[in-house]
Write an enzyme that holds these catalytic residues in place. Sequence first.
Site, PDB file in Angstrom:
ATOM      1  N   GLU A  22       0.836  -1.210   0.000  1.00 58.40           N
ATOM      2  CA  GLU A  22       0.000   0.000   0.000  1.00 58.40           C
ATOM      3  C   GLU A  22       0.870   1.258   0.000  1.00 58.40           C
ATOM      4  OE1 GLU A  22      -3.976  -0.476   2.303  1.00 58.40           O
ATOM      5  OE2 GLU A  22      -2.414  -1.445   3.504  1.00 58.40           O
ATOM      6  N   TYR A  54     -11.636  28.143   2.183  1.00 58.61           N
ATOM      7  CA  TYR A  54     -11.635  26.699   1.970  1.00 58.61           C
ATOM      8  C   TYR A  54     -10.435  26.263   1.150  1.00 58.61           C
ATOM      9  CZ  TYR A  54     -14.752  28.404  -1.802  1.00 58.61           C
ATOM     10  OH  TYR A  54     -15.328  29.108  -2.816  1.00 58.61           O
ATOM     11  N   LEU A  72      -5.569   5.456   8.740  1.00 56.67           N
ATOM     12  CA  LEU A  72      -6.306   6.642   8.306  1.00 56.67           C
ATOM     13  C   LEU A  72      -6.745   7.473   9.500  1.00 56.67           C
ATOM     14  CD1 LEU A  72      -8.488   5.268   5.383  1.00 56.67           C
ATOM     15  CD2 LEU A  72      -6.297   6.459   5.290  1.00 56.67           C
ATOM     16  N   GLU A  73      -6.966   6.829  10.641  1.00 57.42           N
ATOM     17  CA  GLU A  73      -7.315   7.567  11.858  1.00 57.42           C
ATOM     18  C   GLU A  73      -6.215   8.569  12.210  1.00 57.42           C
ATOM     19  OE1 GLU A  73      -9.225   3.436  12.278  1.00 57.42           O
ATOM     20  OE2 GLU A  73      -7.424   4.291  11.379  1.00 57.42           O
ATOM     21  N   LYS A  99     -10.732   5.131   1.662  1.00 54.83           N
ATOM     22  CA  LYS A  99      -9.743   4.470   0.813  1.00 54.83           C
ATOM     23  C   LYS A  99     -10.532   3.772  -0.291  1.00 54.83           C
ATOM     24  CE  LYS A  99      -6.122   2.424   2.591  1.00 54.83           C
ATOM     25  NZ  LYS A  99      -5.157   1.469   3.191  1.00 54.83           N
TER      26      LYS A  99
END
Length: 128
Positions: A22, A54, A72-73, A99
């Site tokens: 990955e 933004y 990802l956390e 993902k």
Amino acid sequence: MMSKIFLEDVKIYAYHGVLPEENIIGTYYILNAEIHTDLWDAAASDDLNDTISYADINEIIHDEMKIQSKLLEHVAGRIITKINEKFSQISYIKLRITKTSPPMKGEMKGASIELEKSFLLGGIIENE
């Protein structure tokens, strides 16, 4: 008064994951952010200084997505922290990272995590 800024379906190619491949192959991630802040001054003034750009939020997201992480956390936590550090007038952030091609059996649109956090404004925690 509740006002919100949304960044929707921000698509970024990055290299996160527990598996070594990955971090080599990478995949697309889709990010969605919801940010609560007071936008009424900007509504009256038409002045960028009275709001949160933004484009600046998007830049933070892209910068943090470049930093490889297993989880990802961890990425989401870093993004939320950086946004709050830059914009102290934010009372709440919700961030979802998806993902798009997780290395798992079966066909799916993706696997997602979502973190949300309220921040102290003027001595009280908003939105809790």
